[in-house]
Design an enzyme around this catalytic site. Sequence first.
Site, PDB file in Angstrom:
ATOM      1  CB  ALA A   1      43.541  62.395  43.381  1.00 20.85           C
TER       2      ALA A   1
ATOM      3  CD  GLU B   1      31.968  62.606  41.212  1.00 23.90           C
ATOM      4  OE1 GLU B   1      32.230  63.704  40.705  1.00 23.90           O
ATOM      5  OE2 GLU B   1      32.841  61.797  41.587  1.00 23.90           O
TER       6      GLU B   1
ATOM      7  CB  ALA C   1      39.422  68.092  52.357  1.00 24.38           C
TER       8      ALA C   1
ATOM      9  CB  THR D   1      26.475  64.618  50.357  1.00 22.22           C
ATOM     10  OG1 THR D   1      26.460  66.007  50.752  1.00 22.22           O
ATOM     11  CG2 THR D   1      27.809  63.987  50.747  1.00 22.22           C
TER      12      THR D   1
ATOM     13  CD  GLU E   1      22.901  65.061  53.332  1.00 28.18           C
ATOM     14  OE1 GLU E   1      22.197  64.214  53.894  1.00 28.18           O
ATOM     15  OE2 GLU E   1      23.822  64.761  52.536  1.00 28.18           O
TER      16      GLU E   1
ATOM     17  CB  THR F   1      37.842  62.895  48.656  1.00 33.37           C
ATOM     18  OG1 THR F   1      36.690  63.242  47.885  1.00 33.37           O
ATOM     19  CG2 THR F   1      37.449  62.724  50.104  1.00 33.37           C
TER      20      THR F   1
ATOM     21  NE  ARG G   1       6.675  34.170  46.543  1.00 34.70           N
ATOM     22  CZ  ARG G   1       6.823  33.019  47.158  1.00 34.70           C
ATOM     23  NH1 ARG G   1       7.002  31.908  46.461  1.00 34.70           N
ATOM     24  NH2 ARG G   1       6.818  32.953  48.475  1.00 34.70           N
TER      25      ARG G   1
END
Length: 380
Positions: free
Chosen positions: A123, A364, A129, A366, A368, A125, A269
């Site tokens: 736990a 885990e 935050a 982002t 960024e 996040t 296909r």
Amino acid sequence: MNFEFTKEQMEIRKSARQFAKNEFPQIAKEIDAQEKFPFELWKKASEVGFIGCYVTEKYEGAGYGITEHCCIAEEFWRVDPGCGQCLCSVAIGAEVIDRFGSEEQKKAFLTPVVTGEKIMGIAITEPNAGSDAFSITTEARKDGNEYILNGQKTFITNGSIGHFLVVFCVTDPEAENYRKRFSMIIVETDRPGFKSQKMSGKLGVRASDTSEVWFNQVRVPEENRIGVEGEGAKYLMGFFNRSRLMVAAFGVGLAQGAMELGINHIQQRRQFGKRLADFQVNRSKVAEMATFIEAARCLTYKATQMADNGHYDKKLVAMAKWFSGWIAVRTVDEALQMHGGYGYMGEYDISRFYRDAKILEIYEGTKEVEKEIVANSILK
């Protein structure tokens, strides 16, 4: 550098893929549609040693390295990301206990997770935050030989089905060095004051439990604290260095599986009198997908092998995590495009892969945040 897997690692990969092919397809659509955790599948995976496989044999684990763990993760996600997420997450947070916990904690908490008796989570996040983990406010106040926890966490994996959580919390809010404010504490979810609420309606990996959790005057004994008080920030970064490698392996696996779904479709296909696989536009897609996947795989396993040799290169870990997630999202988009309108229909697996992929660029750390880690490592 040896770019080949060992014979044992190849056997582990083969075993994981065979297990996934035998067990996942028959339940994948159902558990996704119903947002239902596959408890029977979890038990089966525990029986054959796939849960917490990096835990040493002393605590009933297989004693595998990070590379072997990621091999299993990749093969699971290759067959079905939803099932793979469920199985790879039931021991999430065990890395912290394994690396920094006491002998008593390892016996009490690691063994039942490995043997399939208990599910755990970590736990971190909170509503205010997310990427800024050090702005959490969940507090554990010392009271004699106990801690009293108060606060709220969100987006917690296994929050409503787990038997205990490793909680990242504030234990010394006045510490001059802000990194010394935090600790990691194990909290059993049957303690008075603990509450959880499952979060439904996720875009993807819907069978995996995601919850909000609350701590209202939750008391836990001091011996539930992992390691040294005030070292939680260090433990958290150590956890991320391992969990992000696992997510990188998820990305490689999902991309490989998506490409294979796309290839299977275009080989069967036919349009304009020939197979879709004979059109140059699709052949180019396959060539690009295969090349990018191999690049992501090489980057990921270079990082895992370095970690297994005791060197956690956070720059390389961040590269592997964001790049593999990006490749997964890009590959599954192209693979769905190769399906045409069929890919938009829920009865086709590629639509589920498409929904499942996006989380790889978010949890885990982002993409960024990972790029910022890479840039800082280079520019400093």
